[in-house]
Scaffold this active site. Structure first.
Site, mmCIF file in Angstrom:
data_model
loop_
_atom_site.group_PDB
_atom_site.id
_atom_site.type_symbol
_atom_site.label_atom_id
_atom_site.label_comp_id
_atom_site.label_asym_id
_atom_site.label_seq_id
_atom_site.Cartn_x
_atom_site.Cartn_y
_atom_site.Cartn_z
ATOM 1 N N TYR A 1 -2.921 -2.937 -10.615
ATOM 2 C CA TYR A 1 -2.792 -2.599 -9.126
ATOM 3 C C TYR A 1 -1.938 -3.780 -8.517
ATOM 4 O O TYR A 1 -1.140 -3.495 -7.741
ATOM 5 C CB TYR A 1 -4.218 -2.833 -8.629
ATOM 6 C CG TYR A 1 -4.347 -2.777 -7.260
ATOM 7 C CD1 TYR A 1 -4.208 -1.501 -6.546
ATOM 8 C CD2 TYR A 1 -4.575 -3.883 -6.444
ATOM 9 C CE1 TYR A 1 -4.423 -1.295 -5.238
ATOM 10 C CE2 TYR A 1 -4.516 -3.707 -4.876
ATOM 11 C CZ TYR A 1 -4.581 -2.629 -4.494
ATOM 12 O OH TYR A 1 -4.685 -2.475 -2.839
ATOM 13 N N SER B 1 0.701 -1.162 0.005
ATOM 14 C CA SER B 1 -0.104 -0.075 -0.078
ATOM 15 C C SER B 1 0.792 1.351 0.067
ATOM 16 O O SER B 1 0.202 2.406 -0.203
ATOM 17 C CB SER B 1 -0.876 -0.174 1.109
ATOM 18 O OG SER B 1 -2.078 -0.743 0.816
ATOM 19 N N LYS C 1 0.410 3.359 -2.830
ATOM 20 C CA LYS C 1 -0.923 4.388 -3.263
ATOM 21 C C LYS C 1 -0.648 5.497 -2.765
ATOM 22 O O LYS C 1 -1.131 6.479 -3.636
ATOM 23 C CB LYS C 1 -1.900 3.612 -2.129
ATOM 24 C CG LYS C 1 -2.343 2.296 -2.538
ATOM 25 C CD LYS C 1 -3.371 1.786 -1.286
ATOM 26 C CE LYS C 1 -3.806 0.544 -1.581
ATOM 27 N NZ LYS C 1 -4.514 -0.160 -0.359
ATOM 28 N N TYR D 1 -4.590 3.259 7.714
ATOM 29 C CA TYR D 1 -5.861 2.583 7.891
ATOM 30 C C TYR D 1 -6.780 3.108 8.765
ATOM 31 O O TYR D 1 -6.866 4.264 9.160
ATOM 32 C CB TYR D 1 -5.509 1.006 7.786
ATOM 33 C CG TYR D 1 -4.603 0.399 6.968
ATOM 34 C CD1 TYR D 1 -4.515 0.730 5.416
ATOM 35 C CD2 TYR D 1 -3.656 -0.295 7.404
ATOM 36 C CE1 TYR D 1 -3.708 0.069 4.647
ATOM 37 C CE2 TYR D 1 -2.532 -0.942 6.698
ATOM 38 C CZ TYR D 1 -2.571 -0.627 5.221
ATOM 39 O OH TYR D 1 -1.675 -1.248 4.520
ATOM 40 N N VAL E 1 0.958 -3.569 3.986
ATOM 41 C CA VAL E 1 1.038 -4.759 4.542
ATOM 42 C C VAL E 1 2.510 -5.737 4.077
ATOM 43 O O VAL E 1 2.655 -6.810 4.868
ATOM 44 C CB VAL E 1 -0.295 -5.722 3.947
ATOM 45 C CG1 VAL E 1 -1.384 -5.289 4.620
ATOM 46 C CG2 VAL E 1 -0.161 -6.099 2.709
HETATM 47 N N1 GLU Z 1 -2.007 -5.230 -2.068
HETATM 48 C C1 GLU Z 1 -2.727 -5.235 -0.825
HETATM 49 C C2 GLU Z 1 -4.046 -5.249 -1.078
HETATM 50 O O1 GLU Z 1 -4.772 -4.924 -1.937
HETATM 51 C C3 GLU Z 1 -2.349 -3.811 -0.135
HETATM 52 C C4 GLU Z 1 -2.781 -3.676 1.102
HETATM 53 C C5 GLU Z 1 -1.781 -2.768 1.894
HETATM 54 O O2 GLU Z 1 -0.575 -3.081 1.859
HETATM 55 O O3 GLU Z 1 -2.543 -2.378 3.004
HETATM 56 O O4 GLU Z 1 -4.546 -5.902 -0.229
#
Ligand code: GLU
Length: 323
Positions: A201, A76, A79, A257, A275
């Site tokens: 993604y 993430s 992102k 989060y 994660v």
């Molecule tokens: N690729 C992971 C997902 O979509 C990223 C989640 C994360 O790092 O919070 O679940």
């Protein structure tokens, strides 16, 4: 034109080696308190007992400890970069497709989409990140190359790549993210085929960087949007100062989060977590901090990473409120 004068050394510069060594020692006490992410099967293969931390200061100095040169799965944290690219591309129009409020829900929650007409709360939860990847999929024929190109430039590292095995492992099990993409499409908030966006993604999330590279790649956020080369000399104005300030605000409120409030309380710096066990924090005007330790708490944030950032602000007095 680059200014070639030597940047003034930051007062923290001399203290950081001892501070980072102390944090690394203290952090070891937390081994075993978290669990490596396993819902993406390839991530579960990572050795959990690793800890790396890197600090890049705006004076051009870089400091690190532990496994700070070992590449890890950004997940993430990507992102943050895709959001920045979409903001550069669409400006304020981006906010028609995604909100900028903390969700207070798990990173992969689908619940709010139902009551909020397919508009995700923010670009850092999975639903929001999928919309951002949809925006970029419309813009770039090869999003993986476009993203890697931007990251290589920002990190000053021509060899960055995404891990095909991790990408496939996530893609094979991406049922929940696919469901969210289809749900948003049913609300008219998804332009491209969900399968194509999910391909992009999963490659994006599988990008690997070390803590040292990640600290360097985010320097523009500590420097009013202007990238800084490893020698501290100013480079490209990657974002406007105003945009950089807004990205940092979003990281502070939404970057961890449903633990964003707790992180703001404990650490008080704009942060983005992933994660893979990585975290990056911005100390505007001072520098960036990247930390990686794969064991996660129940909300998907690195246990040792959160501890390390909290100790760093305690030992240095860094806080977003001091700038
Ligand atoms: N690729 C992971 C997902 O979509 C990223 C989640 C994360 O790092 O919070 O679940």
């Amino acid at each position: 034109m680059r200014a070639m004068s030597e940047p003034t050394p930051h007062p923290l510069r001399d203290q950081l080696p001892a501070i980072l060594a102390q944090i690394e020692t203290e952090a070891q006490a937390l081994w075993g308190q978290g669990k490596v992410a396993s819902y993406i099967p390839a991530l579960a293969e990572v050795n959990p007992r690793q800890f790396g931390m890197a600090v890049a200061l705006t004076d051009g100095s870089a400091h690190s400890v532990g496994h700070a040169q070992v590449p890890f799965s950004l997940q993430s944290i990507t992102k943050l970069f895709t959001f920045v690219l979409a903001l550069k591309a669409l400006g304020d129009d981006l906010w028609k497709r995604v909100g900028r409020e903390p969700s207070g829900a798990a990173f992969n929650s689908i619940v709010q989409l139902e009551t909020e007409n397919g508009i995700p709360r923010n670009p850092f939860i999975n639903a929001g990140a999928l919309v951002i990847t949809d925006v970029l999929t419309s813009r770039y024929a090869h999003l993986d190359y476009a993203l890697l190109g931007a990251l290589r430039r920002l990190a000053d590292e021509p060899n960055l790549h995404w891990n095909a095995r991790v990408a496939k492992s996530e893609r094979d099990t991406a049922h929940r993210n696919m469901a969210m993409a289809y749900f948003m499409k049913s609300h008219g908030n998804f332009v491209n085929p969900p399968e194509l966006v999910l391909d992009n993604y999963c490659c994006q999330c599988a990008t690997e960087m070390s803590c040292a590279q990640l600290a360097q790649a985010t320097m523009f956020l500590a420097n009013d949007g202007r990238d800084l080369r490893p020698d501290g000399q100013a480079d490209e104005q990657f974002l406007s100062p105003d945009e950089a300030r807004r990205v940092n605000a979003l990281m502070l409120t939404c970057g961890a989060y449903d633990a964003a409030g707790d992180f703001a309380y404990r650490i008080g710096l704009p942060i983005k977590t992933g994660v893979g066990g990585g975290m990056v924090a911005i100390a505007p005007g001072v520098g960036t901090i990247a930390v990686w330790a794969p064991e996660l708490d129940a909300k998907g944030n690195s246990v040792l990473g959160a501890f390390a950032l909290e100790r760093l602000v305690q030992l240095t007095g860094l806080s977003h409120t001091t700038f």
